[in-house]
Design a protein around this motif. Sequence first.
Motif, PDB file in Angstrom:
ATOM      1  N   ASP A 255      -4.549   7.671   3.922  1.00  0.00           N
ATOM      2  CA  ASP A 255      -3.139   7.864   3.604  1.00  0.00           C
ATOM      3  C   ASP A 255      -2.450   8.758   4.622  1.00  0.00           C
ATOM      4  OD1 ASP A 255      -3.410   6.311   1.355  1.00  0.00           O
ATOM      5  OD2 ASP A 255      -3.890   8.018   0.048  1.00  0.00           O
ATOM      6  N   VAL A 256      -3.128   9.035   5.725  1.00  0.00           N
ATOM      7  CA  VAL A 256      -2.574   9.901   6.757  1.00  0.00           C
ATOM      8  C   VAL A 256      -2.737   9.218   8.116  1.00  0.00           C
ATOM      9  CG1 VAL A 256      -2.738  12.130   7.925  1.00  0.00           C
ATOM     10  CG2 VAL A 256      -3.084  11.995   5.454  1.00  0.00           C
ATOM     11  N   ILE A 257      -1.674   9.197   8.898  1.00  0.00           N
ATOM     12  CA  ILE A 257      -1.727   8.668  10.260  1.00  0.00           C
ATOM     13  C   ILE A 257      -1.985   9.832  11.200  1.00  0.00           C
ATOM     14  CG2 ILE A 257      -0.408   7.554  12.097  1.00  0.00           C
ATOM     15  CD1 ILE A 257       1.072   5.988   9.991  1.00  0.00           C
ATOM     16  N   GLY A 258      -3.134   9.783  11.884  1.00  0.00           N
ATOM     17  CA  GLY A 258      -3.506  10.843  12.806  1.00  0.00           C
ATOM     18  C   GLY A 258      -3.467  10.373  14.247  1.00  0.00           C
ATOM     19  N   LEU A 259      -3.818  11.267  15.158  1.00  0.00           N
ATOM     20  CA  LEU A 259      -3.797  10.941  16.585  1.00  0.00           C
ATOM     21  C   LEU A 259      -4.701   9.765  16.911  1.00  0.00           C
ATOM     22  CD1 LEU A 259      -3.826  14.507  18.214  1.00  0.00           C
ATOM     23  CD2 LEU A 259      -1.886  12.930  18.005  1.00  0.00           C
ATOM     24  N   ARG A 260      -5.787   9.610  16.145  1.00  0.00           N
ATOM     25  CA  ARG A 260      -6.724   8.521  16.420  1.00  0.00           C
ATOM     26  C   ARG A 260      -6.089   7.151  16.208  1.00  0.00           C
ATOM     27  NH1 ARG A 260      -7.338  10.396  11.456  1.00  0.00           N
ATOM     28  NH2 ARG A 260      -7.495   8.958   9.694  1.00  0.00           N
ATOM     29  N   ASP A 261      -4.990   7.101  15.461  1.00  0.00           N
ATOM     30  CA  ASP A 261      -4.333   5.832  15.155  1.00  0.00           C
ATOM     31  C   ASP A 261      -3.258   5.470  16.173  1.00  0.00           C
ATOM     32  OD1 ASP A 261      -5.784   5.559  12.690  1.00  0.00           O
ATOM     33  OD2 ASP A 261      -4.450   7.070  11.828  1.00  0.00           O
TER      34      ASP A 261
ATOM     35  N   ARG B 291       0.846  -1.189   0.000  1.00  0.00           N
ATOM     36  CA  ARG B 291       0.000   0.000   0.000  1.00  0.00           C
ATOM     37  C   ARG B 291       0.885   1.243   0.000  1.00  0.00           C
ATOM     38  NH1 ARG B 291      -2.829   1.062   5.672  1.00  0.00           N
ATOM     39  NH2 ARG B 291      -2.803   3.129   4.761  1.00  0.00           N
ATOM     40  N   PRO B 292       0.335   2.408  -0.375  1.00  0.00           N
ATOM     41  CA  PRO B 292       1.138   3.639  -0.339  1.00  0.00           C
ATOM     42  C   PRO B 292       1.593   3.955   1.081  1.00  0.00           C
ATOM     43  CG  PRO B 292      -0.899   3.949  -1.579  1.00  0.00           C
ATOM     44  CD  PRO B 292      -1.028   2.632  -0.900  1.00  0.00           C
ATOM     45  N   VAL B 293       2.727   4.615   1.181  1.00  0.00           N
ATOM     46  CA  VAL B 293       3.239   4.980   2.499  1.00  0.00           C
ATOM     47  C   VAL B 293       2.415   6.147   3.043  1.00  0.00           C
ATOM     48  CG1 VAL B 293       5.228   5.770   3.804  1.00  0.00           C
ATOM     49  CG2 VAL B 293       5.545   4.252   1.828  1.00  0.00           C
ATOM     50  N   PRO B 294       1.738   5.973   4.182  1.00  0.00           N
ATOM     51  CA  PRO B 294       0.951   7.082   4.730  1.00  0.00           C
ATOM     52  C   PRO B 294       1.848   8.145   5.352  1.00  0.00           C
ATOM     53  CG  PRO B 294       0.844   5.185   6.184  1.00  0.00           C
ATOM     54  CD  PRO B 294       1.602   4.746   4.974  1.00  0.00           C
ATOM     55  N   ALA B 295       1.355   9.371   5.383  1.00  0.00           N
ATOM     56  CA  ALA B 295       2.092  10.482   5.978  1.00  0.00           C
ATOM     57  C   ALA B 295       1.667  10.658   7.427  1.00  0.00           C
ATOM     58  CB  ALA B 295       1.828  11.765   5.191  1.00  0.00           C
ATOM     59  N   PHE B 296       2.560  11.188   8.261  1.00  0.00           N
ATOM     60  CA  PHE B 296       2.256  11.488   9.653  1.00  0.00           C
ATOM     61  C   PHE B 296       1.797  12.941   9.759  1.00  0.00           C
ATOM     62  CE2 PHE B 296       5.507   8.170   9.800  1.00  0.00           C
ATOM     63  CZ  PHE B 296       4.971   7.278  10.718  1.00  0.00           C
ATOM     64  N   THR B 297       0.733  13.185  10.500  1.00  0.00           N
ATOM     65  CA  THR B 297       0.300  14.557  10.724  1.00  0.00           C
ATOM     66  C   THR B 297       1.300  15.245  11.652  1.00  0.00           C
ATOM     67  OG1 THR B 297      -1.021  14.039  12.693  1.00  0.00           O
ATOM     68  CG2 THR B 297      -2.108  13.827  10.535  1.00  0.00           C
ATOM     69  N   PRO B 298       1.363  16.578  11.632  1.00  0.00           N
ATOM     70  CA  PRO B 298       2.280  17.286  12.544  1.00  0.00           C
ATOM     71  C   PRO B 298       2.015  16.947  14.007  1.00  0.00           C
ATOM     72  CG  PRO B 298       1.476  18.767  10.830  1.00  0.00           C
ATOM     73  CD  PRO B 298       0.685  17.496  10.689  1.00  0.00           C
ATOM     74  N   GLU B 299       0.726  16.759  14.373  1.00  0.00           N
ATOM     75  CA  GLU B 299       0.401  16.428  15.759  1.00  0.00           C
ATOM     76  C   GLU B 299       0.991  15.080  16.148  1.00  0.00           C
ATOM     77  OE1 GLU B 299      -2.496  19.215  14.078  1.00  0.00           O
ATOM     78  OE2 GLU B 299      -1.824  17.221  13.462  1.00  0.00           O
ATOM     79  N   VAL B 300       0.946  14.122  15.232  1.00  0.00           N
ATOM     80  CA  VAL B 300       1.513  12.797  15.511  1.00  0.00           C
ATOM     81  C   VAL B 300       3.028  12.892  15.672  1.00  0.00           C
ATOM     82  CG1 VAL B 300       1.982  10.527  14.512  1.00  0.00           C
ATOM     83  CG2 VAL B 300      -0.327  11.469  14.444  1.00  0.00           C
TER      84      VAL B 300
END
Length: 653
Positions: free
Chosen positions: A561-567, A522-531
């Motif tokens: 495609d984004v890793i957020g705090l919920r993850d 799968r595509p590499v997800p990006a990390f949010t700044p908060e993460v």
Amino acid sequence: MEQQAIRAAWERFLADGTGPADLPRPVAASWERSRSRGISAALAEAPLAEEPEIFRRRSLNAPLLNAARPALERSSLFLAETSSMMILTDASGFIIETAGDARVVDHGRRNHLETGGLWDEGVIGTNAIGTALVEGRPTEIRGTAHFCEDVQRWTCAATPVRHPLDGELLGVVDISGPVARLNPQSLALAVAIGQEIEAGLHRVVKIEHELLLRRFVSKRSIWLNEEILVVDRRGLLVYVAETAKRGTDAASDQLAGELRRLIGDAGQDLWADNCRRRFPNASLEIVESDGTALGCLIVMHRRRGRQSATALPRESVEPEIGFDRILGDSVAMREARDRAQKLAANSLPILIEGETGVGKELFARAIKSVSPAAGGPFVPLNCGGMPRDLIASELFGYARGAFTGADENGRPGKIEQAEGGVLCLDEIGEMPFDLQSYLLRVLEDGVVYRIGDHVGRRVNVRILSMTNRDLSAEVKAGRFRRDLFYRIAAARIRIPPLRERGEDVVTLAQGFADAAAVRQDRPVPAFTPEVLERLRHYSWPGNVRELRNVVDAAIALTGSDVIGLRDLPPELLEDASLEDASMPLDASRVSPGIGLPDTAARPANLKENERAAILAQVKACGGNLTEAARRLRIARSTLYLRLKAYGGGRGAW
């Protein structure tokens, strides 16, 4: 049928064995079973066990009892309104707990419908508990449908409780009350409670399996070349590598049955002996939590020569890991990496020190890859993961007939297997004291003696040892031999914990994310700044291993495609150390002698005061950021962020 009609049918059945055709089939079949077993309709009491047997049964069924505890506690309240009680039994119909209307519970003692009572259909005739066990489905027995006359004052509804994974019958939930207070919802309530208990058991099993798998992952690098079976306390196979699956497909049912017998049906004290007899070339590690055994890891070690039918295949190629695989550009990591590369060029024994999860074996493998022993094997041994006798046989090997269950041809130990290469001793501080002298002798003389053998074998191996303990303190405490310490620690390398590596955490997280995305296609997800902010400031007690697990789990959980705090797991969202990055420096937290500016200055100067205090401490420590962070009592990563915010580069301080 009405109760009077059932009563008349019951009386005719006792007299001549006949009953009306419209009698419910489960009741008619149960009456027939009761009569064929010679049960008297005049029997008024079920068998009642003494306290020792009650304690034993409750202990054996502790998981079921714990899962039912919330429902039992509620029953004391809501069943009091319905003149009923809840009963929990084991798989034999033995009552292990009751709760509900206190008056009804007290009335139950007349028939031994109480804790310790045995309500097997074979001993007390037709009843909801016993008949549900026989029928294997929810069953309601009202009043005169009971076989024993004095029990006919009860109306009961029961449902079996099964294990959520394999459907094994664990017990019964029953709702009972006086026939005069018949509640038509009793059966539905029993079924609902039964489903609640099964769901609770499933949650517990998932947690236990996760803990077992975490232990497996923590040991995977130590046992890279062995196949491992992860087995829970009931003998169910939780995990087995693909190569092991291929080797056991033909006998998978047989293997599952054997594991159930060796582990699930045996006491914990017998697990090791049972597995040693069944798998002579295996070792076993019991996994516990709060003193309770959750299951075990069975390590199927390589056999020399011909493999038996029960031996599992294994990978034959050792992974080659160079220093380029050790990510991180922090000062502490560069220093550790440079030191390791310089020491790798000779054959000195090296002690690699660091907390659990920092990547000590990664360094050991990198050292081996550029050392004079690069062409030889890399043989790891966990000195703390096995019983004393097993460590001895694994390390030194054994001769033919050395002990019961030994390989008929004997077996070389890890020292011999490492000939011409590297022997990596993990958790060296856990090695039993009496074995340390034997290891020292091998290292001094270069000769190993197998257990039960008088013939020495010359070996040429390089020793790399790893520990998360302070071995100097262990030596002073008399728990580790001083002479062995100096022998294995000719040179020492300290691997810094992740919390001291600043921005390395972001580099590592991205690397783990790339690798996980490739594995999952799968595509590499990006990390949010908060993460990223959370990753930077979390304390990482599990170090790099914990970071890898967090990233792997986040990628598995996120659907975008984004890793957020919920993850992220809850501990990253709750870690108190995150406050360091956003709170002003408290003067009371700073070690004496820093020379803080006037703390009574106006609030507008608070940031400037903080800046001056931090720069003064860094300067006082000669630019040693680790020592400065310790004196300031803040995380090293926080110190990096503050200095970065002040600007000016290293020359500014």
